[in-house]
Design an enzyme around this catalytic site. Structure first.
Site, PDB file in Angstrom:
ATOM      1  N   GLU A 126       0.560  -1.436  -0.467  1.00  0.00           N
ATOM      2  CA  GLU A 126      -0.339   0.368   0.301  1.00  0.00           C
ATOM      3  C   GLU A 126       1.209   1.285  -0.184  1.00  0.00           C
ATOM      4  OE1 GLU A 126      -2.469  -3.170   1.346  1.00  0.00           O
ATOM      5  OE2 GLU A 126      -0.620  -2.572   2.343  1.00  0.00           O
ATOM      6  N   LEU A 170       9.377  -3.992   5.721  1.00  0.00           N
ATOM      7  CA  LEU A 170      10.007  -5.496   5.847  1.00  0.00           C
ATOM      8  C   LEU A 170       8.681  -6.154   4.803  1.00  0.00           C
ATOM      9  CD1 LEU A 170      12.362  -7.255   6.779  1.00  0.00           C
ATOM     10  CD2 LEU A 170      10.852  -7.321   8.902  1.00  0.00           C
ATOM     11  N   VAL A 171       9.552  -6.613   4.509  1.00  0.00           N
ATOM     12  CA  VAL A 171       8.726  -7.325   3.423  1.00  0.00           C
ATOM     13  C   VAL A 171       9.711  -8.617   3.613  1.00  0.00           C
ATOM     14  CG1 VAL A 171       8.595  -8.226   0.312  1.00  0.00           C
ATOM     15  CG2 VAL A 171       8.182  -5.915   1.241  1.00  0.00           C
ATOM     16  N   VAL A 172       9.025  -9.914   4.049  1.00  0.00           N
ATOM     17  CA  VAL A 172       9.849 -11.004   4.108  1.00  0.00           C
ATOM     18  C   VAL A 172       8.734 -12.413   3.668  1.00  0.00           C
ATOM     19  CG1 VAL A 172       9.972 -10.761   6.414  1.00  0.00           C
ATOM     20  CG2 VAL A 172       8.393 -11.973   6.474  1.00  0.00           C
ATOM     21  N   ARG A 217       5.343 -15.863  -3.371  1.00  0.00           N
ATOM     22  CA  ARG A 217       7.026 -14.946  -3.145  1.00  0.00           C
ATOM     23  C   ARG A 217       7.361 -13.395  -2.313  1.00  0.00           C
ATOM     24  NH1 ARG A 217      10.354 -18.997  -2.845  1.00  0.00           N
ATOM     25  NH2 ARG A 217      11.511 -17.141  -3.940  1.00  0.00           N
TER      26      ARG A 217
END
Length: 181
Positions: free
Chosen positions: A74, A96-98, A104
C-alpha cells in the site's frame, strides 16, 4: 540508494561535527514518511533513525509527517497522493517484506519498488525506499536483533539520501532558471 548513501555517509561523517552540509535544505523541506504496519518493531527502527538524522541535519520535527499503511504493497498509492499534494519535497517508504510462504516476497518487493519509482518519475518528487526484503528472515531473537540494527543504519542512509536528492534537484532547478533568464 546504497551506492549514493555510501558516498554521502563518508562526506557527512567528517563534517557533522562542524555544520550539516544540508542545513538549509533540511530547514526548508517537508518529508512524508510512510511505514508498513507489519513488523513494526523492526520497521520503526528505520523510521526513528531517519527522523533523528533529519533532525540532526536541521529539519524541524513539524516538517516530517508520519503515515502508516497496512503493508508494503500500500505504500506506493499513498506516496503518489502525498507527492501530488504539493506539500512534500520528498517521500520515504519503510517496510520489511518477508517470505511468508503464501506468495513470493519477490513479487511484493518488486511491485513496491516499481511503484515508488513510477511515483517519483510521474510527480518529480523524490521517493526513497527503506523497504528491505531479506532473502531469509526468521522471527527469532538473533534475526530480529540483526534486522533492528540494520534498519537503524538504513534509516540514517535514507535520510541522508533524501536530503542529497532534494539539494540536487534544487541545484538543477536553479541552473535551469539561470539558463531561462
Amino acid at each position: 540508494m546504497n551506492q549514493t548513501s555510501t558516498a554521502v555517509t563518508s562526506s557527512v561523517s567528517s563534517s557533522v561535527a562542524t555544520a550539516s552540509p544540508w542545513a538549509s535544505v533540511a530547514r526548508d523541506s517537508r518529508v512524508g514518511v510512510i511505514c508498513a504496519s507489519w513488523h513494526t518493531d523492526v520497521v520503526h527502527q528505520a523510521r526513528d533513525a531517519l527522523v533523528a538524522e533529519l533532525g540532526q541535519q536541521g529539519m524541524p520535527t513539524g516538517h516530517i509527517a508520519h503515515f502508516d499503511v497496512p503493508g508494503a504493497f500500500e505504500i506506493p498509492l499513498l506516496a503518489k497522493r502525498l507527492a501530488q499534494s504539493g506539500r512534500f519535497d520528498a517521500i520515504i517508504g519503510c517496510a520489511l517484506v518477508v517470505n511468508g510462504g503464501i506468495y513470493r516476497h519477490e513479487f511484493v518487493s518488486s511491485a513496491v519498488i516499481d511503484g515508488l519509482m513510477r511515483v517519483q518519475l510521474d510527480t518529480d518528487v523524490p521517493v526513497l525506499s527503506a523497504v528491505l526484503t531479506p532473502r531469509d528472515f526468521h522471527e527469532h531473537a538473533d534475526h530480529l536483533e540483526f534486522f533492528r540494527a540494520h534498519f537503524v543504519k538504513k534509516g540514517v542512509e535514507v535520510a541522508q539520501s533524501c536530503l542529497a536528492a532534494i539539494a540536487q534537484l534544487q541545484r538543477v532547478e536553479g541552473l535551469l532558471a539561470e539558463q531561462a533568464a
